[in-house]
Design a protein around this motif. Structure first.
Motif, mmCIF file in Angstrom:
data_model
loop_
_atom_site.group_PDB
_atom_site.id
_atom_site.type_symbol
_atom_site.label_atom_id
_atom_site.label_comp_id
_atom_site.label_asym_id
_atom_site.label_seq_id
_atom_site.Cartn_x
_atom_site.Cartn_y
_atom_site.Cartn_z
ATOM 1 N N ARG A 1 19.170 93.093 29.798
ATOM 2 C CA ARG A 1 20.086 94.039 29.599
ATOM 3 C C ARG A 1 21.336 94.079 30.407
ATOM 4 O O ARG A 1 22.564 93.991 29.962
ATOM 5 C CB ARG A 1 19.440 95.255 29.441
ATOM 6 C CG ARG A 1 18.523 95.563 28.292
ATOM 7 C CD ARG A 1 17.807 96.881 28.357
ATOM 8 N NE ARG A 1 18.608 98.014 28.635
ATOM 9 C CZ ARG A 1 18.214 99.375 28.981
ATOM 10 N NH1 ARG A 1 17.065 99.518 29.276
ATOM 11 N NH2 ARG A 1 19.226 100.255 28.994
ATOM 12 N N GLU A 2 21.145 94.090 31.611
ATOM 13 C CA GLU A 2 22.216 94.181 32.777
ATOM 14 C C GLU A 2 23.086 92.925 32.476
ATOM 15 O O GLU A 2 24.496 93.104 32.461
ATOM 16 C CB GLU A 2 21.641 94.555 33.948
ATOM 17 C CG GLU A 2 20.930 95.786 33.974
ATOM 18 C CD GLU A 2 21.904 96.904 34.118
ATOM 19 O OE1 GLU A 2 23.084 96.802 34.365
ATOM 20 O OE2 GLU A 2 21.498 97.936 33.490
ATOM 21 N N ARG A 3 22.651 91.767 32.555
ATOM 22 C CA ARG A 3 23.469 90.523 32.396
ATOM 23 C C ARG A 3 24.214 90.627 31.019
ATOM 24 O O ARG A 3 25.421 89.918 31.172
ATOM 25 C CB ARG A 3 22.681 89.176 32.488
ATOM 26 C CG ARG A 3 23.348 88.176 32.307
ATOM 27 C CD ARG A 3 24.098 87.732 33.382
ATOM 28 N NE ARG A 3 23.517 87.303 34.545
ATOM 29 C CZ ARG A 3 23.977 86.982 35.664
ATOM 30 N NH1 ARG A 3 25.194 87.336 35.972
ATOM 31 N NH2 ARG A 3 23.213 86.501 36.840
ATOM 32 N N ASN A 4 23.866 91.085 30.020
ATOM 33 C CA ASN A 4 24.541 91.162 28.713
ATOM 34 C C ASN A 4 25.140 92.320 28.355
ATOM 35 O O ASN A 4 25.488 92.409 27.239
ATOM 36 C CB ASN A 4 23.430 90.301 27.560
ATOM 37 C CG ASN A 4 23.224 89.151 27.780
ATOM 38 O OD1 ASN A 4 23.819 88.171 27.836
ATOM 39 N ND2 ASN A 4 21.906 88.907 28.377
ATOM 40 N N ASP A 5 25.205 93.201 29.235
ATOM 41 C CA ASP A 5 25.667 94.497 28.883
ATOM 42 C C ASP A 5 25.260 95.111 27.583
ATOM 43 O O ASP A 5 25.806 95.740 26.621
ATOM 44 C CB ASP A 5 27.181 94.656 28.933
ATOM 45 C CG ASP A 5 27.976 95.871 28.879
ATOM 46 O OD1 ASP A 5 27.273 96.876 29.509
ATOM 47 O OD2 ASP A 5 29.083 95.980 28.536
ATOM 48 N N LEU A 6 23.702 95.230 27.375
ATOM 49 C CA LEU A 6 23.103 95.531 26.246
ATOM 50 C C LEU A 6 22.241 97.053 26.485
ATOM 51 O O LEU A 6 21.587 97.125 27.649
ATOM 52 C CB LEU A 6 22.103 94.735 25.724
ATOM 53 C CG LEU A 6 22.565 93.479 25.263
ATOM 54 C CD1 LEU A 6 21.475 92.475 24.936
ATOM 55 C CD2 LEU A 6 23.494 93.647 24.066
ATOM 56 N N SER A 7 22.454 98.005 25.663
ATOM 57 C CA SER A 7 21.722 99.089 25.839
ATOM 58 C C SER A 7 20.362 98.987 25.294
ATOM 59 O O SER A 7 20.407 97.985 24.829
ATOM 60 C CB SER A 7 22.260 100.272 24.869
ATOM 61 O OG SER A 7 22.165 100.036 23.642
ATOM 62 N N LYS A 8 19.268 99.979 25.592
ATOM 63 C CA LYS A 8 17.916 99.641 24.950
ATOM 64 C C LYS A 8 18.032 99.442 23.593
ATOM 65 O O LYS A 8 17.418 98.484 22.785
ATOM 66 C CB LYS A 8 16.965 100.765 25.374
ATOM 67 C CG LYS A 8 15.804 100.717 24.806
ATOM 68 C CD LYS A 8 14.757 99.917 25.651
ATOM 69 C CE LYS A 8 13.425 100.042 25.179
ATOM 70 N NZ LYS A 8 12.355 99.055 26.122
ATOM 71 N N THR A 9 18.997 100.375 22.962
ATOM 72 C CA THR A 9 18.866 100.255 21.352
ATOM 73 C C THR A 9 19.519 98.816 20.996
ATOM 74 O O THR A 9 19.145 98.323 19.855
ATOM 75 C CB THR A 9 19.627 101.456 20.865
ATOM 76 O OG1 THR A 9 19.084 102.570 21.126
ATOM 77 C CG2 THR A 9 19.835 101.536 19.396
ATOM 78 N N GLN A 10 20.743 98.389 21.590
ATOM 79 C CA GLN A 10 21.315 97.397 21.246
ATOM 80 C C GLN A 10 20.410 96.128 21.143
ATOM 81 O O GLN A 10 20.234 95.370 20.509
ATOM 82 C CB GLN A 10 22.477 97.048 22.114
ATOM 83 C CG GLN A 10 23.574 97.940 21.749
ATOM 84 C CD GLN A 10 24.817 98.018 22.676
ATOM 85 O OE1 GLN A 10 24.397 97.616 23.858
ATOM 86 N NE2 GLN A 10 26.129 98.057 22.325
ATOM 87 N N LEU A 11 19.687 96.004 22.351
ATOM 88 C CA LEU A 11 18.654 94.843 22.652
ATOM 89 C C LEU A 11 17.460 95.202 21.336
ATOM 90 O O LEU A 11 17.080 93.812 20.994
ATOM 91 C CB LEU A 11 17.814 95.095 23.924
ATOM 92 C CG LEU A 11 16.581 94.119 24.347
ATOM 93 C CD1 LEU A 11 17.112 92.680 24.218
ATOM 94 C CD2 LEU A 11 16.230 94.331 25.589
ATOM 95 N N ILE A 12 16.959 96.279 21.072
ATOM 96 C CA ILE A 12 15.918 96.185 20.117
ATOM 97 C C ILE A 12 16.673 95.734 18.696
ATOM 98 O O ILE A 12 15.768 95.091 18.026
ATOM 99 C CB ILE A 12 15.371 97.703 19.905
ATOM 100 C CG1 ILE A 12 14.725 98.207 21.193
ATOM 101 C CG2 ILE A 12 14.631 97.916 18.643
ATOM 102 C CD1 ILE A 12 14.328 99.716 21.220
#
Length: 289
Positions: free
Chosen positions: A42-53
């Protein structure tokens, strides 16, 4: 024959869900925290939890996978998560960090939140001693725009990181290279804050190896059982603090009484308090003249 997954097998996974699950299991099998895999991704790709899901069922690109698995390998080898991605969050803001600066801790954020909400609605001149990556000085300035904030550090490398963070976050902070207060001894301040080196050299044997290997020792350890910097500050700060000024110092959990006594002698008329952290440990000495 061992049934443990081989690291190379992670490259054969395809979707975000598969790669992430495989990396998490691999970390656990190596005695590492499984949650670190998601944090790194998440931190490397600037993703929120929701965006990752929402990406779970999507194929992970080769570039993203290679970077992610490289980060996982670095973590296995002992590099702290924050140094791998190059940043950490403090008071809802992203700060660049490197091996030249300490990684900000939740205990520091806790006492920052406590004092910043209680300061009176009047302009202060503030000094942050040993600013490191600048989290305290910059966060203070961004929360209280009318305050003048000065920050000092003995490390040129740390100051470079702090100045970059201030520029990125839009915080007007004055930075000086200084051995404690030497560069600002002709100034006076309403509030002085510091998270100085306070770990005794004798405590190295009980510390996490990744901290010893990667975080700057100059920002961690102090002589005289960790009290050297407090002794110096107790001598220097009476010359810099304005009448009715305040001092906030982070301390080690066993240092409350010792630091209290140092500042009671330095400021005999002051009101001095010890704040505890979320774990119930002594964490801050608060001086109010």
């Amino acid at each position: 024959m061992s049934t443990k997954m081989k690291f190379e097998e992670l490259y054969e996974k395809e979707t975000f869900r598969e790669v992430l699950a495989g990396a998490s299991s691999f970390l656990k099998s190596r005695g590492k925290e499984g949650f670190a895999a998601e944090w790194l991704l998440r931190e490397r790709n600037d993703l929120s939890k929701t965006q990752l899901i929402r990406r779970y069922s999507e194929p992970m690109s080769k570039a993203v996978k290679e970077m992610f698995l490289s980060d996982v390998q670095s973590f296995i080898e002992g590099l702290p998560l924050q140094y791998i991605v190059g940043h950490e969050w403090f008071y809802d803001r992203k700060f660049n960090v490197s091996s030249n600066t300490l990684i900000p801790r939740p205990e520091t954020e806790e006492w920052f939140d406590r004092y910043i909400k209680k300061l009176p609605n009047q302009p202060f001149k503030v000094l942050d001693i040993g600013t490191g990556s600048g989290v305290l000085a910059i966060s203070h300035k961004l929360e209280r725009q009318d305050d003048q904030v000065v920050a000092v550090d003995i490390s040129s490398d740390a100051l470079e990181i702090a100045e970059d963070n201030a520029a990125t976050l839009g915080a007007d902070v004055e930075f000086y290279k200084s051995d404690l207060t030497q560069a600002v001894k002709d100034q006076s301040f309403d509030l002085i804050i510091s998270n100085p080196p306070y770990i005794s050299i004798n405590e190295k044997s009980v510390m996490d190896q990744s901290v010893l290997d990667h975080e700057p020792s100059v920002a961690l350890f102090a002589r005289e059982d960790g009290l050297e910097i407090y002794r110096r500050l107790a001598e220097e700060l009476p010359l810099l603090l304005k009448p009715k000024g305040k001092i906030i110092l982070e301390i080690g959990y066993l240092q409350g009484e010792s630091v209290y006594n140092l500042f009671e002698k330095a400021f005999p008329e002051a009101e001095i308090d010890i704040w505890q952290d979320m774990a119930g440990q002594d964490r801050v000495v608060f001086v109010m003249t």
